[in-house]
Every structure is written in structure tokens, then in C-alpha cells.
Motif scaffolding. Structure first.
Motif, short mmCIF file in Angstrom:
data_model
loop_
_atom_site.label_atom_id
_atom_site.label_comp_id
_atom_site.label_asym_id
_atom_site.label_seq_id
_atom_site.Cartn_x
_atom_site.Cartn_y
_atom_site.Cartn_z
N GLU A 98 0.85 -1.19 0.00
CA GLU A 98 0.00 0.00 0.00
C GLU A 98 0.88 1.24 0.00
N TRP A 99 0.46 2.21 -0.79
CA TRP A 99 1.18 3.47 -0.88
C TRP A 99 0.17 4.57 -1.09
N GLU A 100 0.18 5.55 -0.22
CA GLU A 100 -0.75 6.68 -0.26
C GLU A 100 -2.19 6.19 -0.37
N ASN A 101 -2.55 5.27 0.52
CA ASN A 101 -3.91 4.71 0.62
C ASN A 101 -4.36 3.95 -0.63
N GLN A 102 -3.45 3.55 -1.46
CA GLN A 102 -3.76 2.73 -2.64
C GLN A 102 -3.07 1.38 -2.49
N LYS A 103 -3.78 0.32 -2.82
CA LYS A 103 -3.19 -1.00 -2.74
C LYS A 103 -2.75 -1.44 -4.14
N TYR A 104 -1.50 -1.88 -4.25
CA TYR A 104 -0.94 -2.36 -5.50
C TYR A 104 -0.60 -3.83 -5.33
#
Length: 106
Positions: A98-104
Motif C-alpha cells: 500500500e502506498w498513499e492509501n492505494q493497494k498495489y
């Protein structure tokens, strides 16, 4: 700049020049030997082992009564249970972060 290729390891498989039951698994970018796959026949079953070339530890192994068996349980080093691999199965791993509230994931 960060590239996806920096976090993914690609391997090439090459049959060993002196023994057809051995496959060398090399890092595509560096050419370094990463694993050795050995296929062998034991008293009452067939086995395929994935070996660490530096320590010769078995990292994963499957043992079946017939080379054509549809169900091949894989025992991974460090795990008590086997992973069942069927002919129709897809075996893979998924990584995520997760990075900046986004899941990759990939």
C-alpha cells in the motif's frame, strides 16, 4: 527511476549438459545459478526436488507414485503442510503493498 524489472526476478531453465534429469535455473539478468531441479526415481515413487545450489538444501519437493499423476503435492521447506498442484492448477505468488492509501499487487 524505479522500474518493475528491478523488483521481479526472471529465470531461464537450461537442461544440464551432462545429465538430462537435472535442470539449471539461472537468473536471466546475471546468469547466476539460482536453483537446481532434479528429477529422480526412488523405490516406489518419482520425485522432483528444487535444490539451493550453494547449500544443497531442498527448497521444495514433490513425490508421486506415477510420473503422470494428476495430483502432485508440493512440500515447501519451512512449511508443515503441502500445497496440492493439479494438472489444471496455476501455481503462482502475489505480492502487494500500500502506498498513499492505494493497494498495489502483482
Amino acid at each position: 527511476m524505479f522500474s518493475i524489472d528491478d523488483s521481479v526476478t526472471h529465470y531461464t531453465l537450461e537442461r544440464h549438459p551432462r545429465n538430462r534429469a537435472i535442470v539449471d535455473i539461472r537468473n536471466k539478468r546475471t546468469g547466476e545459478l539460482g536453483f537446481i531441479k532434479i528429477r529422480h526415481r526412488l523405490a516406489n515413487f518419482y520425485a522432483v526436488s528444487l535444490i539451493d545450489p550453494k547449500t544443497f538444501d531442498v527448497r521444495a519437493e514433490t513425490q508421486v507414485k506415477s510420473a503422470g499423476a494428476r495430483l502432485k503435492p508440493i512440500t515447501l521447506q519451512g512449511y508443515k503442510e503441502s500445497v496440492a498442484l493439479k494438472d489444471t492448477s496455476i501455481f503462482g505468488f502475489e505480492w502487494s503493498f500500500e502506498w498513499e492509501n492505494q493497494k498495489y499487487k502483482w
